[in-house]
Design an enzyme around this catalytic site. Structure first.
Site: not given
Ligand SMILES: NC(=O)c1ccc[n+]([C@@H]2O[C@H](COP(=O)([O-])OP(=O)(O)OC[C@H]3O[C@@H](n4cnc5c(N)ncnc54)[C@H](O)[C@@H]3O)[C@@H](O)[C@H]2O)c1
Length: 248
Positions: A41, A62, A154, A158, A188, A191
């Site tokens: 992360d 990253d 975005y 995806k 999360t 959101t």
């Molecule tokens: N939360 C939603 O409603 C939702 C819906 C559809 C898809 N997603 C996808 O689900 C996945 C997880 O998201 P989440 O909701 O758990 O969000 P989150 O923000 O809680 O977690 C995302 C994590 O990714 C890490 N991250 C971001 N950029 C990074 C990078 N360049 N290198 C390494 N780590 C990095 C962040 O530090 C964080 O810990 C993502 O791919 C997101 O696009 C989320």
């Protein structure tokens, strides 16, 4: 259930985005199910603390940096003694109209959401090829097939990860299975702006059949299915978990 009886007993799995949200829930569930995990992360302190709690391997990385990913994957494979699976959960949300989307923002969204998994899989594939039954799970989104206001960058990222999933499902069999999960709106950090605002939370819940937002654990359970032998005939496909959002 002891770890040895878990659905992932003996499996070594690398999870990106593991410091928060879905990645974190996946790391916790996979560990309970007997996997040994390597956690990557951008948020170094948080991922190192979680890795310590789960007796896994944690590293700040990253995923948009090819060099950082290559170094991290080498270290993870060394720590775990090989690799049986990958979950690409790290992601970046971005919301602006297309006309307001400057090139820096566009490039950053693609670098994290598309090129990040590219770097990760390129680095991990030689080790995955050595596993008898390897799995790759990509966290995509319903945005990958459903246009919504202000999400061109975005959603495009995806959609790309969904096609990468299908392409690799086609290319990497029979010993590597590649699948995706398309979450709807999940509670999360990503959101927080929705669920912390009662009116927005209520209207978001109201637009789906199940009248609620999803939890990170809902996604973790699907990732468990796709990373275990329970899904042994699934590849190049996706599981949609959106409470019915897509059909409204
Ligand atoms: N939360 C939603 O409603 C939702 C819906 C559809 C898809 N997603 C996808 O689900 C996945 C997880 O998201 P989440 O909701 O758990 O969000 P989150 O923000 O809680 O977690 C995302 C994590 O990714 C890490 N991250 C971001 N950029 C990074 C990078 N360049 N290198 C390494 N780590 C990095 C962040 O530090 C964080 O810990 C993502 O791919 C997101 O696009 C989320």
């Amino acid at each position: 259930m002891s770890n040895r009886d878990g659905k992932l007993a003996g499996r070594r799995i690398l999870i990106t985005g593991a410091a928060s949200g879905m990645g974190r829930a996946i790391a916790e569930l996979f560990t309970r199910e007997g996997a040994r995990v390597a956690l990557l992360d951008l948020n170094g302190p948080a991922v190192l603390e979680l890795a310590k709690d789960l007796q896994g391997f944690g590293i700040e990385c990253d995923i948009s940096s090819a060099q950082q990913v290559a170094d991290s994957v080498v270290a993870a494979i060394k720590a775990l003694g090989g690799l049986d699976g990958v979950v690409n959960a790290a992601g970046l949300y971005y919301s602006k109209s297309f006309e307001e989307t400057d090139i820096e923002s566009w490039n950053r969204v693609m670098a994290v959401n598309v090129t990040g998994p590219y770097h990760l899989l390129q680095a991990a594939l030689p080790a995955l090829r050595q596993a008898s039954s390897a799995t790759i799970v990509n966290i995509a989104s319903i945005s990958g097939y459903l246009p919504m206001a202000g999400t061109a960058a975005y959603s495009t990222s995806k959609a790309a990860i969904l096609m990468l999933t299908k392409s690799l499902g086609f290319e990497l069999g029979p010993n590597i299975r590649v699948n995706a999960i398309c979450p709807g709106v999940i509670k999360t950090e990503m959101t927080r702006h929705i669920w912390e605002d009662p009116a927005r939370a209520a209207s978001t819940a109201d637009r789906v059949s199940l009248k609620k937002m999803g939890e990170a654990e809902d996604i973790a359970k699907a990732a468990l299915y796709l990373s275990s032998e329970d899904s042994s005939f699934a590849t190049g496909t996706e599981i949609v978990l959106d409470g019915g959002f897509s059909w409204r």
